[in-house]
Motif scaffolding. Structure first.
Motif, PDB file in Angstrom:
ATOM      1  N   UNK A   1       0.875  -1.185   0.000  1.00  0.00           N
ATOM      2  CA  UNK A   1       0.000   0.000   0.000  1.00  0.00           C
ATOM      3  C   UNK A   1       0.907   1.228   0.000  1.00  0.00           C
ATOM      4  N   UNK A   2       1.428   1.601  -1.166  1.00  0.00           N
ATOM      5  CA  UNK A   2       2.308   2.782  -1.228  1.00  0.00           C
ATOM      6  C   UNK A   2       1.509   4.070  -1.106  1.00  0.00           C
ATOM      7  N   UNK A   3       2.178   5.111  -0.688  1.00  0.00           N
ATOM      8  CA  UNK A   3       1.530   6.417  -0.580  1.00  0.00           C
ATOM      9  C   UNK A   3       1.393   7.039  -1.954  1.00  0.00           C
ATOM     10  N   UNK A   4       0.469   8.008  -2.056  1.00  0.00           N
ATOM     11  CA  UNK A   4       0.342   8.765  -3.294  1.00  0.00           C
ATOM     12  C   UNK A   4      -0.481   8.095  -4.366  1.00  0.00           C
ATOM     13  N   UNK A   5      -1.414   7.241  -3.975  1.00  0.00           N
ATOM     14  CA  UNK A   5      -2.289   6.606  -4.954  1.00  0.00           C
ATOM     15  C   UNK A   5      -3.350   7.574  -5.438  1.00  0.00           C
ATOM     16  N   UNK A   6      -4.481   7.040  -5.853  1.00  0.00           N
ATOM     17  CA  UNK A   6      -5.561   7.876  -6.360  1.00  0.00           C
ATOM     18  C   UNK A   6      -5.987   8.871  -5.286  1.00  0.00           C
ATOM     19  N   UNK A   7      -5.984  10.134  -5.653  1.00  0.00           N
ATOM     20  CA  UNK A   7      -6.336  11.164  -4.688  1.00  0.00           C
ATOM     21  C   UNK A   7      -5.256  11.393  -3.651  1.00  0.00           C
ATOM     22  N   UNK A   8      -4.037  10.891  -3.943  1.00  0.00           N
ATOM     23  CA  UNK A   8      -2.904  11.031  -3.030  1.00  0.00           C
ATOM     24  C   UNK A   8      -3.234  10.472  -1.651  1.00  0.00           C
ATOM     25  N   UNK A   9      -3.787   9.278  -1.656  1.00  0.00           N
ATOM     26  CA  UNK A   9      -4.150   8.618  -0.401  1.00  0.00           C
ATOM     27  C   UNK A   9      -2.894   8.257   0.381  1.00  0.00           C
ATOM     28  N   UNK A  10      -2.986   8.219   1.706  1.00  0.00           N
ATOM     29  CA  UNK A  10      -1.831   7.822   2.512  1.00  0.00           C
ATOM     30  C   UNK A  10      -1.514   6.354   2.312  1.00  0.00           C
ATOM     31  N   UNK A  11      -0.270   6.002   2.510  1.00  0.00           N
ATOM     32  CA  UNK A  11       0.146   4.617   2.368  1.00  0.00           C
ATOM     33  C   UNK A  11       0.199   3.891   3.699  1.00  0.00           C
TER      34      UNK A  11
ATOM     35  N   UNK B   1      -6.914   6.580   6.476  1.00  0.00           N
ATOM     36  CA  UNK B   1      -7.448   5.699   5.437  1.00  0.00           C
ATOM     37  C   UNK B   1      -8.952   5.889   5.293  1.00  0.00           C
ATOM     38  N   UNK B   2      -9.649   6.012   6.414  1.00  0.00           N
ATOM     39  CA  UNK B   2     -11.097   6.227   6.370  1.00  0.00           C
ATOM     40  C   UNK B   2     -11.425   7.555   5.698  1.00  0.00           C
ATOM     41  N   UNK B   3     -10.650   8.574   6.021  1.00  0.00           N
ATOM     42  CA  UNK B   3     -10.878   9.886   5.412  1.00  0.00           C
ATOM     43  C   UNK B   3     -10.692   9.794   3.899  1.00  0.00           C
ATOM     44  N   UNK B   4      -9.657   9.065   3.475  1.00  0.00           N
ATOM     45  CA  UNK B   4      -9.340   8.966   2.046  1.00  0.00           C
ATOM     46  C   UNK B   4     -10.456   8.283   1.252  1.00  0.00           C
ATOM     47  N   UNK B   5     -11.118   7.282   1.857  1.00  0.00           N
ATOM     48  CA  UNK B   5     -12.145   6.538   1.115  1.00  0.00           C
ATOM     49  C   UNK B   5     -13.560   7.004   1.472  1.00  0.00           C
ATOM     50  N   UNK B   6     -13.687   7.973   2.386  1.00  0.00           N
ATOM     51  CA  UNK B   6     -15.004   8.478   2.755  1.00  0.00           C
ATOM     52  C   UNK B   6     -15.806   7.521   3.613  1.00  0.00           C
ATOM     53  N   UNK B   7     -15.117   6.717   4.421  1.00  0.00           N
ATOM     54  CA  UNK B   7     -15.806   5.753   5.281  1.00  0.00           C
ATOM     55  C   UNK B   7     -16.228   6.423   6.589  1.00  0.00           C
TER      56      UNK B   7
ATOM     57  N   UNK C   1     -20.600  13.532   3.440  1.00  0.00           N
ATOM     58  CA  UNK C   1     -20.159  14.859   3.876  1.00  0.00           C
ATOM     59  C   UNK C   1     -19.570  14.926   5.275  1.00  0.00           C
ATOM     60  N   UNK C   2     -19.767  13.865   6.073  1.00  0.00           N
ATOM     61  CA  UNK C   2     -19.314  13.897   7.455  1.00  0.00           C
ATOM     62  C   UNK C   2     -18.065  13.023   7.617  1.00  0.00           C
ATOM     63  N   UNK C   3     -17.120  13.475   8.383  1.00  0.00           N
ATOM     64  CA  UNK C   3     -15.907  12.710   8.596  1.00  0.00           C
ATOM     65  C   UNK C   3     -16.146  11.476   9.450  1.00  0.00           C
ATOM     66  N   UNK C   4     -15.195  10.568   9.497  1.00  0.00           N
ATOM     67  CA  UNK C   4     -15.368   9.340  10.279  1.00  0.00           C
ATOM     68  C   UNK C   4     -15.237   9.585  11.776  1.00  0.00           C
ATOM     69  N   UNK C   5     -15.736   8.606  12.533  1.00  0.00           N
ATOM     70  CA  UNK C   5     -15.657   8.618  13.989  1.00  0.00           C
ATOM     71  C   UNK C   5     -15.035   7.293  14.415  1.00  0.00           C
ATOM     72  N   UNK C   6     -14.066   7.353  15.322  1.00  0.00           N
ATOM     73  CA  UNK C   6     -13.410   6.124  15.789  1.00  0.00           C
ATOM     74  C   UNK C   6     -14.175   5.535  16.957  1.00  0.00           C
ATOM     75  N   UNK C   7     -13.803   4.322  17.348  1.00  0.00           N
ATOM     76  CA  UNK C   7     -14.415   3.668  18.518  1.00  0.00           C
ATOM     77  C   UNK C   7     -14.151   4.453  19.796  1.00  0.00           C
ATOM     78  N   UNK C   8     -13.061   5.226  19.813  1.00  0.00           N
ATOM     79  CA  UNK C   8     -12.746   6.046  20.971  1.00  0.00           C
ATOM     80  C   UNK C   8     -13.525   7.356  20.977  1.00  0.00           C
ATOM     81  N   UNK C   9     -14.278   7.606  19.897  1.00  0.00           N
ATOM     82  CA  UNK C   9     -15.057   8.833  19.813  1.00  0.00           C
ATOM     83  C   UNK C   9     -14.351   9.982  19.132  1.00  0.00           C
TER      84      UNK C   9
END
Length: 241
Positions: free
Chosen positions: A67-77, A205-211, A230-238
């Protein structure tokens, strides 16, 4: 003592940051997700607890190519999201050693027959890395992590396609593709899992794919195809992005 039963510095810092009032965090100019990222260990400073120094170099280099960095949309690796840390912590914990180990096993059975390896995941990594590095030394006079990106990709492809014969190294219970599958699966899991497990640092990773992550409700968006969430992700920690 298993990692899950320890209070790690990372968890202490994360708990401290997440306990702060939201207003306090925002006054410092940080979102909760940014605060969680700060609490996560820096990959270059992290000291592996399962892998040896040489094995850690292999994991770092392999994850970076899978999973290299800089893929589609410059996603993190994988490295930007601490995937190697996820793998190290999983192998140190129950996941690495608790698995059904009562045979008989047939390592050449089709995949539909399920798990057919008389090794725990820990042993798969130890054996696979040792043989892969030995093959690289014999054929390239370098360890895997020292190869060019092109040669690393070639080695990983040969592992995937059983081009590297583990039997030639005296290993009859594991084939190269089984080691590659374990490595690839754990890399993907570390990239997409909740940050509480060590990977997906800052939910990048979640931000990059809109999860949406662990949001309680987002059903109104399920049928809205090709519409960015339109809303960013939320982790299990809140933590919220």
């Amino acid at each position: 003592m298993l990692l899950q039963k320890k209070t790690t510095r990372r968890k202490f810092l994360l708990g401290s940051l997440m306990a702060l009032p939201v207003g306090t965090i925002m006054m410092k100019g940080l979102s909760a997700a940014q605060a969680a990222e700060m609490a996560a260990p820096d990959l270059l400073d992290y000291k592996p607890i399962f892998f040896s120094a040489g094995e850690w170099q292999f994991i770092m280099a392999a994850a970076d190519r899978l999973i290299p960095a800089g893929g589609k949309g410059k996603a993190p690796g994988a490295l930007e999201t601490n995937v190697p840390i996820f793998i190290d912590q999983q192998m140190h914990g129950d996941f690495g050693e608790e698995i059904y180990m009562q045979g008989p096993f047939n390592v050449h059975a089709p995949a539909t027959m399920g798990y057919q390896i008389p090794f725990r995941p820990q042993q798969i990594y130890k054996t696979g890395i040792r043989i892969a590095n030995s093959w690289c030394q014999q054929n390239h006079q370098k360890a895997f992590h020292e190869l060019s990106d092109q040669d690393k990709d070639s080695v990983l492809t040969q592992l995937q396609k059983n081009g590297i014969k583990f039997a030639d190294a005296g290993e009859e219970n594991l084939v190269a593709s089984q080691f590659f599958s374990e490595l690839l699966s754990d890399t993907k899991h570390g990239y997409l899992a909740d940050p509480i497990y060590g990977g997906n640092k800052g939910m990048k990773a979640w931000i990059a794919i809109g999860f949406p992550g662990a949001r309680a409700s987002f059903t109104e968006w399920v049928k809205q195809h090709n519409v960015p969430y339109p809303l960013g992700p939320v982790s299990l920690q809140g933590a919220r992005a």
